[in-house]
Design a protein around this motif. Structure first.
Motif, mmCIF file in Angstrom:
data_model
loop_
_atom_site.group_PDB
_atom_site.id
_atom_site.type_symbol
_atom_site.label_atom_id
_atom_site.label_comp_id
_atom_site.label_asym_id
_atom_site.label_seq_id
_atom_site.Cartn_x
_atom_site.Cartn_y
_atom_site.Cartn_z
ATOM 1 N N ASP A 1 9.032 1.099 6.438
ATOM 2 C CA ASP A 1 8.042 1.897 5.739
ATOM 3 C C ASP A 1 6.769 1.075 5.538
ATOM 4 N N ARG A 2 5.641 1.629 5.941
ATOM 5 C CA ARG A 2 4.385 0.894 5.900
ATOM 6 C C ARG A 2 4.039 0.410 4.487
ATOM 7 N N SER A 3 4.166 1.266 3.494
ATOM 8 C CA SER A 3 3.833 0.866 2.121
ATOM 9 C C SER A 3 4.769 -0.221 1.610
ATOM 10 N N ALA A 4 6.052 -0.093 1.900
ATOM 11 C CA ALA A 4 7.015 -1.100 1.467
ATOM 12 C C ALA A 4 6.726 -2.440 2.147
ATOM 13 N N HIS A 5 6.385 -2.396 3.413
ATOM 14 C CA HIS A 5 6.058 -3.603 4.178
ATOM 15 C C HIS A 5 4.848 -4.295 3.545
ATOM 16 N N ARG A 6 3.814 -3.517 3.256
ATOM 17 C CA ARG A 6 2.620 -4.093 2.636
ATOM 18 C C ARG A 6 2.933 -4.650 1.254
ATOM 19 N N ARG A 7 3.746 -3.939 0.500
ATOM 20 C CA ARG A 7 4.087 -4.362 -0.852
ATOM 21 C C ARG A 7 4.790 -5.729 -0.839
ATOM 22 N N VAL A 8 5.713 -5.927 0.102
ATOM 23 C CA VAL A 8 6.429 -7.201 0.203
ATOM 24 C C VAL A 8 5.454 -8.337 0.509
ATOM 25 N N ILE A 9 4.563 -8.118 1.437
ATOM 26 C CA ILE A 9 3.578 -9.142 1.804
ATOM 27 C C ILE A 9 2.643 -9.429 0.626
ATOM 28 N N LEU A 10 2.129 -8.376 0.007
ATOM 29 C CA LEU A 10 1.197 -8.552 -1.107
ATOM 30 C C LEU A 10 1.869 -9.231 -2.304
ATOM 31 N N GLU A 11 3.116 -8.895 -2.565
ATOM 32 C CA GLU A 11 3.822 -9.494 -3.692
ATOM 33 C C GLU A 11 4.079 -10.978 -3.437
ATOM 34 N N ALA A 12 4.447 -11.340 -2.240
ATOM 35 C CA ALA A 12 4.646 -12.754 -1.917
ATOM 36 C C ALA A 12 3.337 -13.525 -2.096
ATOM 37 N N TRP A 13 2.253 -12.950 -1.629
ATOM 38 C CA TRP A 13 0.946 -13.601 -1.748
ATOM 39 C C TRP A 13 0.546 -13.738 -3.224
ATOM 40 N N ARG A 14 0.771 -12.690 -4.013
ATOM 41 C CA ARG A 14 0.448 -12.730 -5.438
ATOM 42 C C ARG A 14 1.239 -13.835 -6.127
ATOM 43 N N LYS A 15 2.541 -13.903 -5.845
ATOM 44 C CA LYS A 15 3.385 -14.936 -6.453
ATOM 45 C C LYS A 15 2.845 -16.330 -6.115
ATOM 46 N N ALA A 16 2.473 -16.528 -4.879
ATOM 47 C CA ALA A 16 1.959 -17.834 -4.459
ATOM 48 C C ALA A 16 0.648 -18.151 -5.172
#
Length: 140
Positions: free
Chosen positions: A5-20
């Motif tokens: 799912d495109r939104s889920a894929h983006r969410r995972v990437i964005l969340e990892a970046w935010r955490k970092a």
């Protein structure tokens, strides 16, 4: 990646970046995502603005940062488990030719993107033998 799912894929990437960015503890997948993002500073501004990242649509024939990052991650996953069998040894041979992991991933990425596009266009499963043949042709 956990979802197609495109939104889920983006969410995972964005969340990892935010955490970092916020100095939070990263799990193994987050760390891998962030390492790939660090190789692509041209995407940092986009990833720093989640609202824009979710609202952007990318044409099928144009650059898509999320697809690009996802293909890197797919290749890293394939290498970690040597699936399809033989990809790891081909990667090592390419690394011997080009000497740069990021460049090698980009070359393999072209093969993977073509494979996925053809399978989607034809409504078939990706053919691993065609994928490996494409990668073999990259070896000098």
């Amino acid at each position: 990646m956990p979802s197609s799912d495109r939104s889920a894929h983006r969410r995972v990437i964005l969340e990892a970046w935010r955490k970092a960015q916020e100095g939070e503890v990263l799990n193994a997948l987050d760390a891998q995502i962030v390492a790939v993002i660090h190789q692509h500073p041209e995407y940092h501004a986009l990833l720093d603005d989640p609202a824009a990242a979710f609202s952007d649509t990318y044409p099928p024939d144009g650059p898509n940062p999320f697809l690009h990052l996802g293909l890197h991650l797919a290749i890293l996953d394939q290498l970690s488990i040597d699936q399809p069998p033989g990809i790891r040894s081909l990667y090592q041979r390419l690394l011997g030719c080009f000497g740069d992991t990021h460049q090698v991933e980009h070359r393999i990425m072209d093969c993977l993107a073509e494979l996925l596009w053809q399978a989607q266009r034809q409504g078939t499963q990706p053919d691993n033998s065609l994928y490996l043949d494409c990668i073999r042709r990259l070896v000098k």
